[in-house]
Design a protein around this motif. Structure first.
Motif, PDB file in Angstrom:
ATOM      1  N   MET A   1       0.248 -46.667 -24.123  1.00  0.00           N
ATOM      2  CA  MET A   1       1.551 -47.087 -23.645  1.00  0.00           C
ATOM      3  C   MET A   1       1.486 -48.583 -23.375  1.00  0.00           C
ATOM      4  O   MET A   1       0.615 -49.045 -22.650  1.00  0.00           O
ATOM      5  N   LYS A   2       2.409 -49.295 -23.956  1.00  0.00           N
ATOM      6  CA  LYS A   2       2.391 -50.748 -23.810  1.00  0.00           C
ATOM      7  C   LYS A   2       3.172 -51.185 -22.574  1.00  0.00           C
ATOM      8  O   LYS A   2       3.938 -50.420 -21.985  1.00  0.00           O
ATOM      9  N   TYR A   3       2.967 -52.446 -22.193  1.00  0.00           N
ATOM     10  CA  TYR A   3       3.681 -53.051 -21.072  1.00  0.00           C
ATOM     11  C   TYR A   3       5.150 -53.227 -21.444  1.00  0.00           C
ATOM     12  O   TYR A   3       5.468 -53.629 -22.561  1.00  0.00           O
ATOM     13  N   ILE A   4       6.040 -52.930 -20.502  1.00  0.00           N
ATOM     14  CA  ILE A   4       7.468 -53.136 -20.712  1.00  0.00           C
ATOM     15  C   ILE A   4       8.003 -53.939 -19.536  1.00  0.00           C
ATOM     16  O   ILE A   4       7.786 -53.570 -18.373  1.00  0.00           O
ATOM     17  N   ASP A   5       8.688 -55.027 -19.826  1.00  0.00           N
ATOM     18  CA  ASP A   5       9.280 -55.883 -18.799  1.00  0.00           C
ATOM     19  C   ASP A   5      10.589 -55.266 -18.331  1.00  0.00           C
ATOM     20  O   ASP A   5      11.605 -55.358 -19.003  1.00  0.00           O
ATOM     21  N   TYR A   6      10.566 -54.620 -17.184  1.00  0.00           N
ATOM     22  CA  TYR A   6      11.745 -53.936 -16.664  1.00  0.00           C
ATOM     23  C   TYR A   6      12.889 -54.898 -16.325  1.00  0.00           C
ATOM     24  O   TYR A   6      14.048 -54.533 -16.398  1.00  0.00           O
ATOM     25  N   HIS A   7      12.566 -56.103 -15.950  1.00  0.00           N
ATOM     26  CA  HIS A   7      13.590 -57.057 -15.511  1.00  0.00           C
ATOM     27  C   HIS A   7      14.544 -57.476 -16.627  1.00  0.00           C
ATOM     28  O   HIS A   7      15.694 -57.814 -16.360  1.00  0.00           O
ATOM     29  N   ASN A   8      14.087 -57.457 -17.845  1.00  0.00           N
ATOM     30  CA  ASN A   8      14.916 -57.885 -18.973  1.00  0.00           C
ATOM     31  C   ASN A   8      15.470 -56.714 -19.773  1.00  0.00           C
ATOM     32  O   ASN A   8      15.869 -56.881 -20.923  1.00  0.00           O
ATOM     33  N   MET A   9      15.510 -55.542 -19.154  1.00  0.00           N
ATOM     34  CA  MET A   9      16.002 -54.351 -19.838  1.00  0.00           C
ATOM     35  C   MET A   9      17.501 -54.187 -19.659  1.00  0.00           C
ATOM     36  O   MET A   9      18.085 -54.673 -18.707  1.00  0.00           O
ATOM     37  N   LYS A  10      18.082 -53.409 -20.572  1.00  0.00           N
ATOM     38  CA  LYS A  10      19.470 -52.998 -20.424  1.00  0.00           C
ATOM     39  C   LYS A  10      19.524 -51.946 -19.309  1.00  0.00           C
ATOM     40  O   LYS A  10      18.520 -51.347 -18.971  1.00  0.00           O
ATOM     41  N   GLU A  11      20.718 -51.694 -18.791  1.00  0.00           N
ATOM     42  CA  GLU A  11      20.885 -50.697 -17.732  1.00  0.00           C
ATOM     43  C   GLU A  11      20.832 -49.268 -18.261  1.00  0.00           C
ATOM     44  O   GLU A  11      20.640 -48.329 -17.486  1.00  0.00           O
ATOM     45  N   PHE A  12      20.989 -49.084 -19.571  1.00  0.00           N
ATOM     46  CA  PHE A  12      20.952 -47.756 -20.180  1.00  0.00           C
ATOM     47  C   PHE A  12      20.333 -47.870 -21.563  1.00  0.00           C
ATOM     48  O   PHE A  12      20.709 -48.742 -22.348  1.00  0.00           O
ATOM     49  N   CYS A  13      19.368 -46.995 -21.857  1.00  0.00           N
ATOM     50  CA  CYS A  13      18.730 -46.955 -23.176  1.00  0.00           C
ATOM     51  C   CYS A  13      18.938 -45.578 -23.782  1.00  0.00           C
ATOM     52  O   CYS A  13      18.736 -44.561 -23.108  1.00  0.00           O
ATOM     53  N   THR A  14      19.306 -45.538 -25.045  1.00  0.00           N
ATOM     54  CA  THR A  14      19.476 -44.262 -25.735  1.00  0.00           C
ATOM     55  C   THR A  14      18.110 -43.615 -25.950  1.00  0.00           C
ATOM     56  O   THR A  14      17.067 -44.268 -25.822  1.00  0.00           O
ATOM     57  N   ILE A  15      18.124 -42.349 -26.302  1.00  0.00           N
ATOM     58  CA  ILE A  15      16.870 -41.635 -26.569  1.00  0.00           C
ATOM     59  C   ILE A  15      16.109 -42.319 -27.702  1.00  0.00           C
ATOM     60  O   ILE A  15      14.898 -42.504 -27.620  1.00  0.00           O
ATOM     61  N   ALA A  16      16.817 -42.728 -28.733  1.00  0.00           N
ATOM     62  CA  ALA A  16      16.159 -43.418 -29.863  1.00  0.00           C
ATOM     63  C   ALA A  16      15.519 -44.729 -29.408  1.00  0.00           C
ATOM     64  O   ALA A  16      14.405 -45.061 -29.830  1.00  0.00           O
ATOM     65  N   GLU A  17      16.198 -45.470 -28.544  1.00  0.00           N
ATOM     66  CA  GLU A  17      15.644 -46.732 -28.043  1.00  0.00           C
ATOM     67  C   GLU A  17      14.408 -46.487 -27.184  1.00  0.00           C
ATOM     68  O   GLU A  17      13.426 -47.224 -27.276  1.00  0.00           O
ATOM     69  N   VAL A  18      14.452 -45.437 -26.367  1.00  0.00           N
ATOM     70  CA  VAL A  18      13.304 -45.112 -25.518  1.00  0.00           C
ATOM     71  C   VAL A  18      12.121 -44.701 -26.389  1.00  0.00           C
ATOM     72  O   VAL A  18      10.991 -45.134 -26.147  1.00  0.00           O
ATOM     73  N   CYS A  19      12.371 -43.900 -27.407  1.00  0.00           N
ATOM     74  CA  CYS A  19      11.302 -43.516 -28.336  1.00  0.00           C
ATOM     75  C   CYS A  19      10.657 -44.754 -28.950  1.00  0.00           C
ATOM     76  O   CYS A  19       9.426 -44.838 -29.040  1.00  0.00           O
TER      77      CYS A  19
END
Length: 83
Positions: A1-19
């Motif tokens: 699992m790679k690092y993900i910068d939570y601060h620059n994320m959208k407020e909602f991610c689709t299932i495909a985007e999360v995958c």
């Protein structure tokens, strides 16, 4: 699992985007979603995905499991603060 910068994320991610962000297929995402009881939700457009808060929580659980092993699942990893 790679690092993900939570601060620059959208407020909602689709299932495909999360995958894509988690680098896993839908079946694997479904497994973790059910295991940690963090189900996807529908947004105002009727699209299923994860709000930022749930995304971060799920990512954290998966990251810890993959890094430390299944024996350190969230329920067993927590210590009693009053002990």
């Amino acid at each position: 699992m790679k690092y993900i910068d939570y601060h620059n994320m959208k407020e909602f991610c689709t299932i495909a985007e999360v995958c894509h962000l988690f680098e896993m297929d839908k079946k694997e995402l479904q497994y973790y979603s059910e295991k940690y009881k963090i189900p996807p939700e529908q947004n105002q457009d009727g699209v299923y995905g994860f709000r930022k808060v749930k995304f971060c929580k799920l990512h954290n659980f998966i990251y810890k499991e993959q890094k430390y092993g299944a024996s350190s699942a969230p329920q067993t990893q927590r210590k009693d603060p009053w002990a």
